[in-house]
Write an enzyme that holds these catalytic residues in place. Structure first.
Site, PDB file in Angstrom:
ATOM      1  N   ARG A  90     -27.737  14.725  64.632  1.00 37.55           N
ATOM      2  CA  ARG A  90     -26.636  15.629  63.850  1.00 37.55           C
ATOM      3  C   ARG A  90     -26.695  15.377  62.466  1.00 37.55           C
ATOM      4  O   ARG A  90     -27.141  14.228  62.077  1.00 37.55           O
ATOM      5  CB  ARG A  90     -25.257  15.529  64.508  1.00 37.55           C
ATOM      6  CG  ARG A  90     -24.695  14.023  64.485  1.00 37.55           C
ATOM      7  CD  ARG A  90     -23.451  13.882  65.208  1.00 37.55           C
ATOM      8  NE  ARG A  90     -22.857  12.647  65.094  1.00 37.55           N
ATOM      9  CZ  ARG A  90     -21.819  12.037  65.822  1.00 37.55           C
ATOM     10  NH1 ARG A  90     -21.253  12.842  66.581  1.00 37.55           N
ATOM     11  NH2 ARG A  90     -21.592  10.714  65.687  1.00 37.55           N
TER      12      ARG A  90
ATOM     13  N   ASN B 248     -16.568  16.683  59.972  1.00 38.21           N
ATOM     14  CA  ASN B 248     -16.524  15.943  61.334  1.00 38.21           C
ATOM     15  C   ASN B 248     -17.040  14.583  60.520  1.00 38.21           C
ATOM     16  O   ASN B 248     -18.256  14.281  60.163  1.00 38.21           O
ATOM     17  CB  ASN B 248     -17.038  16.048  62.712  1.00 38.21           C
ATOM     18  CG  ASN B 248     -16.693  14.970  63.805  1.00 38.21           C
ATOM     19  OD1 ASN B 248     -15.376  14.977  64.043  1.00 38.21           O
ATOM     20  ND2 ASN B 248     -17.695  14.219  64.120  1.00 38.21           N
ATOM     21  N   GLU B 249     -16.014  13.529  60.338  1.00 38.98           N
ATOM     22  CA  GLU B 249     -16.574  12.121  60.132  1.00 38.98           C
ATOM     23  C   GLU B 249     -17.421  12.126  59.026  1.00 38.98           C
ATOM     24  O   GLU B 249     -18.766  11.911  59.110  1.00 38.98           O
ATOM     25  CB  GLU B 249     -17.203  11.202  61.200  1.00 38.98           C
ATOM     26  CG  GLU B 249     -16.036  10.848  62.215  1.00 38.98           C
ATOM     27  CD  GLU B 249     -16.689   9.978  63.257  1.00 38.98           C
ATOM     28  OE1 GLU B 249     -18.041   9.647  63.360  1.00 38.98           O
ATOM     29  OE2 GLU B 249     -15.914   9.297  63.871  1.00 38.98           O
TER      30      GLU B 249
ATOM     31  N   GLU C 255      -9.688  10.041  67.076  1.00 41.99           N
ATOM     32  CA  GLU C 255     -10.731   9.813  68.396  1.00 41.99           C
ATOM     33  C   GLU C 255     -10.464   8.249  68.606  1.00 41.99           C
ATOM     34  O   GLU C 255     -10.489   7.484  67.516  1.00 41.99           O
ATOM     35  CB  GLU C 255     -12.130   9.855  67.901  1.00 41.99           C
ATOM     36  CG  GLU C 255     -12.474  11.351  67.701  1.00 41.99           C
ATOM     37  CD  GLU C 255     -13.981  11.397  67.245  1.00 41.99           C
ATOM     38  OE1 GLU C 255     -14.880  10.341  67.503  1.00 41.99           O
ATOM     39  OE2 GLU C 255     -14.515  12.344  66.675  1.00 41.99           O
TER      40      GLU C 255
ATOM     41  N   TRP D 278     -23.369   4.056  71.711  1.00 41.28           N
ATOM     42  CA  TRP D 278     -24.180   3.902  70.821  1.00 41.28           C
ATOM     43  C   TRP D 278     -24.101   2.292  70.357  1.00 41.28           C
ATOM     44  O   TRP D 278     -24.456   1.895  69.331  1.00 41.28           O
ATOM     45  CB  TRP D 278     -23.475   4.811  69.358  1.00 41.28           C
ATOM     46  CG  TRP D 278     -22.167   4.780  69.439  1.00 41.28           C
ATOM     47  CD1 TRP D 278     -21.152   5.841  69.790  1.00 41.28           C
ATOM     48  CD2 TRP D 278     -21.124   3.640  68.631  1.00 41.28           C
ATOM     49  NE1 TRP D 278     -19.889   5.344  69.556  1.00 41.28           N
ATOM     50  CE2 TRP D 278     -20.018   4.381  68.721  1.00 41.28           C
ATOM     51  CE3 TRP D 278     -21.408   2.501  67.901  1.00 41.28           C
ATOM     52  CZ2 TRP D 278     -18.836   3.401  68.230  1.00 41.28           C
ATOM     53  CZ3 TRP D 278     -20.412   1.813  67.540  1.00 41.28           C
ATOM     54  CH2 TRP D 278     -19.100   2.518  67.540  1.00 41.28           C
TER      55      TRP D 278
ATOM     56  N   GLU E  23     -24.821  11.593  74.252  1.00 35.29           N
ATOM     57  CA  GLU E  23     -23.476  10.919  74.391  1.00 35.29           C
ATOM     58  C   GLU E  23     -23.437  10.972  75.864  1.00 35.29           C
ATOM     59  O   GLU E  23     -22.119  10.914  76.184  1.00 35.29           O
ATOM     60  CB  GLU E  23     -22.383  11.336  73.464  1.00 35.29           C
ATOM     61  CG  GLU E  23     -22.859  11.184  71.967  1.00 35.29           C
ATOM     62  CD  GLU E  23     -21.810  11.653  71.005  1.00 35.29           C
ATOM     63  OE1 GLU E  23     -21.496  10.761  69.835  1.00 35.29           O
ATOM     64  OE2 GLU E  23     -21.314  12.575  71.257  1.00 35.29           O
TER      65      GLU E  23
ATOM     66  N   PHE F 252     -23.551   8.863  78.194  1.00 32.26           N
ATOM     67  CA  PHE F 252     -22.951   7.667  78.775  1.00 32.26           C
ATOM     68  C   PHE F 252     -21.670   7.347  77.941  1.00 32.26           C
ATOM     69  O   PHE F 252     -21.250   6.308  78.254  1.00 32.26           O
ATOM     70  CB  PHE F 252     -24.137   6.627  78.829  1.00 32.26           C
ATOM     71  CG  PHE F 252     -24.914   6.883  79.760  1.00 32.26           C
ATOM     72  CD1 PHE F 252     -24.855   7.090  81.207  1.00 32.26           C
ATOM     73  CD2 PHE F 252     -26.326   7.305  79.359  1.00 32.26           C
ATOM     74  CE1 PHE F 252     -25.809   7.621  81.943  1.00 32.26           C
ATOM     75  CE2 PHE F 252     -27.465   7.477  80.324  1.00 32.26           C
ATOM     76  CZ  PHE F 252     -27.003   7.747  81.630  1.00 32.26           C
ATOM     77  N   HIS F 253     -21.003   8.264  77.313  1.00 37.01           N
ATOM     78  CA  HIS F 253     -19.967   7.984  76.653  1.00 37.01           C
ATOM     79  C   HIS F 253     -18.726   8.333  77.560  1.00 37.01           C
ATOM     80  O   HIS F 253     -18.743   9.443  77.963  1.00 37.01           O
ATOM     81  CB  HIS F 253     -19.888   8.790  75.168  1.00 37.01           C
ATOM     82  CG  HIS F 253     -18.850   8.406  74.322  1.00 37.01           C
ATOM     83  ND1 HIS F 253     -17.553   8.432  74.578  1.00 37.01           N
ATOM     84  CD2 HIS F 253     -18.824   7.765  72.794  1.00 37.01           C
ATOM     85  CE1 HIS F 253     -16.877   7.929  73.374  1.00 37.01           C
ATOM     86  NE2 HIS F 253     -17.651   7.471  72.619  1.00 37.01           N
TER      87      HIS F 253
HETATM   88  C1  GAL Z   1     -17.643   9.694  66.421  1.00 31.11           C
HETATM   89  C2  GAL Z   1     -17.952  11.177  66.296  1.00 31.11           C
HETATM   90  C3  GAL Z   1     -17.756  11.946  67.893  1.00 31.11           C
HETATM   91  C4  GAL Z   1     -18.731  11.047  68.691  1.00 31.11           C
HETATM   92  C5  GAL Z   1     -18.257   9.600  68.946  1.00 31.11           C
HETATM   93  C6  GAL Z   1     -18.664   8.705  69.820  1.00 31.11           C
HETATM   94  O1  GAL Z   1     -18.532   9.154  65.510  1.00 31.11           O
HETATM   95  O2  GAL Z   1     -16.903  11.701  65.538  1.00 31.11           O
HETATM   96  O3  GAL Z   1     -18.522  13.292  67.767  1.00 31.11           O
HETATM   97  O4  GAL Z   1     -20.084  11.257  68.490  1.00 31.11           O
HETATM   98  O5  GAL Z   1     -18.345   9.146  67.531  1.00 31.11           O
HETATM   99  O6  GAL Z   1     -18.153   7.644  69.934  1.00 31.11           O
END
Ligand code: GAL
Ligand code: ZN
Length: 674
Positions: A110, A148-149, A308, A316, A356, A358-359
């Site tokens: 991304r 985003n970020e 978030e 990650w 993601e 496993f998030h």
């Molecule tokens: C942030 C991001 C999200 C998701 C999240 C995972 O960096 O804005 O889209 O990837 O981390 O922890």
């Protein structure tokens, strides 16, 4: 907080495009069960909204917006520009970012775009415009979420397009005068003199250390370019969708340093932040508290949105520890305790595919018959119970000064020691103050310091004359100022301030260091003078002489044996302390005890090393937040109503191990803060 937003909003990123339509109905039902009232929609939807260069598809988003509205859920609508679709990078490979060693970063993950790319910008603004036109008056719309970020993966791009943009930025900074650039960059060194701006490049991989000021200016430029990406979208939204606040999510957390959020904050209608703990750190709650206070600093002291965080593990880190029972509630409430007016997560439903998967999410893979889901529902209940505190904010008498430019400068290469870490002293002093019940603001050195009784200046390696003067003026006016080592060393151009260290603060502190004496890896020294017995220090020492200051503590051994390690000087109505070594936690605690006693600063009741206490102050009431990170119950002397349980508290509140409490305090007119 803008009125379009629910008070103390609860929810998270919602990515319905990852799921079949049948799941959407269930999502809304379960969101209702969990009390979700705000979702962030569309963050990574560009390829769905604009499937080909000439076609748009809003039908699915219409359906989502309408469905969420019908379910009583507000939307933080993303402009969806965070990740360009493959058709765009395929057509325009020149918009891909390039690393400092010349490698192209390709699509497939991304954020594969160069922040200076005009092609990217043109297409992003077209998308942002189309969304604004379609949804500006949709009743579900509460907030716009730009990109985003920004800068998460592409903060620094070294491509030719970025090189040209860097030169344009430099021409502006140095008034079209290449001689000024040569001066600022100190190019007399190593035959680096430029004869024309056209010769200047980003600090790409070089045979050896790149020019430090070139690096510093490139960091400034890179942060500005990213901010510009926000500003151009924001302006479109303000024009087409007036009255709807605009945000973009920051990443104020330990490891993120590329964006100067203390300057960005003022460009946002409301600040929002993403925060993730480093799972390997047992005491992550301290970093969380520091980051939350810094986020409030970016918002100029106003409430902000926790855009978030995670219900449990992320995907990650090398080893992704799951949160233990109760930990999510403590983490969430800690953000609120430090000024967050929303508790949002990444993401609503844990993905079943993609990087993601496993998030964690609010809705785990295993479904609703899980402890995780029950804790989500419980958190929502807790937030409802304490909702009345929304709009209030902590007001503190202690400030830790923080400056991204000083951070950048401090972490450049070719310094006396790689063990000097910019956030290290700031976080440790913040920790020690919090443990003693002293609430802390983390603010930019350009902030008005007049309301602070204690001003902590950690590792302010790079400082302007103006900020140094403001810090000295605070001491003159009565504040206790504490400066730690490797501060005041250079000016904005990273040029050493001559005449002895710590250059900019030498007069204020009444000391003069003629040589820096960094310690070797693993080397420690004992420091005497901070209470009974010695404390341990490492990393740093200085050949320091007193020029008006008194020695408070002394090195016993090491390269500065017998020389002062901590000094103090009376200045006008206040005092100025210097800490010329890296004290261990015990040493920092003892130092802070003395500072707290000297300033007579207010201490919040019941605080301790594992009991986090903050106070949010509103117009007519104030709330004491207690988060017990320890394994023993905590007792807090307070009067009022504990909102999570609804119980009256008359003099003593017991917070169980791992528990949280929020007390609306009974205060007499006398001890109530103005
Ligand atoms: C942030 C991001 C999200 C998701 C999240 C995972 O960096 O804005 O889209 O990837 O981390 O922890
Ligand atoms: Zn580029």
């Amino acid at each position: 907080m803008p009125t379009s937003l629910p008070a103390l909003a609860f929810g998270g990123d919602y990515n319905p495009e990852q799921w079949p339509a049948a799941a959407h109905e269930e999502d809304r039902t379960l969101m209702g069960e969990a009390g979700v009232d705000l979702v962030t929609l569309g963050v990574f939807s560009w390829a769905w909204l604009q499937p080909t260069p000439d076609t748009w598809d809003f039908a699915w988003l219409d359906e989502q917006m309408d469905g969420l509205h019908a379910a009583g859920i507000k939307v933080d609508l993303a402009t969806a520009t965070a990740s360009p679709p493959p058709w765009l990078t395929h057509r325009h490979p020149e918009m891909l970012p390039v690393t400092h060693d010349g490698r192209t970063l390709f699509p497939g993950g991304r954020q594969a775009f160069c922040p200076s790319s005009p092609v990217y910008r043109e297409h992003a603004l077209a998308l942002c415009t189309a969304l604004a036109e379609r949804y500006h008056d949709h009743p579900a719309l509460a907030l716009w979420h730009v990109s985003n970020e920004l800068g998460c993966h592409n903060a620094r791009c070294y491509c030719d397009v970025s090189a040209a943009a860097f030169r344009t930025w430099l021409r502006r900074r140095y008034g079209e005068d290449v001689a000024r650039l040569n001066d600022a960059w100190g190019t007399a060194f190593w035959s680096q003199r430029y004869d024309d701006f056209e010769q200047v490049l980003p600090p790409r991989l070089a045979p050896t250390h790149a020019n430090p000021t070139q690096q510093l200016d490139f960091l400034r430029f890179s942060s500005d370019q990213l901010l510009d990406n926000f500003v151009v979208e924001r302006d479109v939204l303000h024009r087409i969708s007036p009255g709807v606040p605009v945000t973009t999510n920051f990443m104020v957390m330990r490891q993120t340093m590329e964006m100067d959020y203390l300057r960005w904050g003022r460009e946002l209608d409301v600040v929002s932040n993403d925060h993730y703990l480093i799972a390997a750190e047992e005491s992550g709650h301290r970093e969380l508290a520091f980051s939350a206070d810094l986020t409030r600093g970016t918002a100029d002291g106003r409430p902000w949105l926790l855009m978030e965080h995670s219900t449990s593990a992320v995907n990650w880190q090398p080893r992704n520890r799951a949160k233990r029972p109760g930990e999510m509630v403590r983490n969430s409430l800690a953000h609120v305790a430090h000024g967050a007016d929303a508790v949002l997560f990444f993401q609503w439903r844990a993905s079943r595919a993609g990087a993601e998967k496993f998030h964690s999410g609010l809705l785990p893979h295993a479904g609703t018959d899980t402890r995780q889901w029950r804790e989500v529902v419980e958190l929502s209940r807790v937030l409802d119970a304490v909702e009345e505190a929304a709009g209030s904010t902590p007001r503190n008498e202690a400030a830790v000064l923080f400056d991204y430019e000083a951070w950048w400068g401090c972490q450049l290469d070719s310094h006396p020691s790689i063990d000097v870490s910019y956030r290290d002293r700031a976080e440790d002093l913040h920790r020690a103050l919090s443990a003693q019940g002293v609430g802390v603001d983390v603010v930019h050195p350009g902030t008005d310091l007049s309301g602070y009784r204690l001003v902590v200046v950690p590792t302010l390696y790079l400082v302007s004359d103006e900020h140094a003067a403001a810090i000295a003026a605070a001491a003159e006016a009565g504040a206790t100022v504490v400066v730690t080592y490797f501060s005041g060393i250079v000016d904005e151009n990273d040029h050493v301030r001559l005449g002895g260290y710590p250059g900019a603060f030498r007069d204020l502190l009444g000391v003069r260091t003629t040589e820096l004496l960094p310690l070797l890896a693993g080397e420690t020294v004992q420091v005497d003078g901070l209470g009974t017995g010695t404390v341990t220090a490492d990393t740093w020492a200085e050949d320091l002489e007193l020029v008006g200051a008194e020695a408070v503590a002394t090195h016993l051994g090491g390269p500065a044996s017998g020389l002062p390690a901590v000094t103090r000087r009376e200045v006008g109505e206040g005092t100025a302390w210097y800490v010329a070594t890296r004290l261990d936690a015990v040493g920092t605690d003892r130092l802070v005890e003395r500072l707290v006693a000297e300033t007579g600063i207010e201490r919040l009741p019941g605080a301790g090393p594992l009991v986090e206490v903050t106070r949010r102050v509103g117009e007519d009431a104030q709330w004491l937040f207690v988060i017990n990170h320890g394994h023993a119950q905590a007792e807090v002397p307070v009067h009022g109503v504990e909102l999570v349980s609804g119980a009256d508290v008359t003099g003593s509140l017991v917070v169980p191990a791992g528990g949280v409490a929020v007390v609306r305090e009974d205060v007499t007119g006398q001890d109530r803060e103005a």
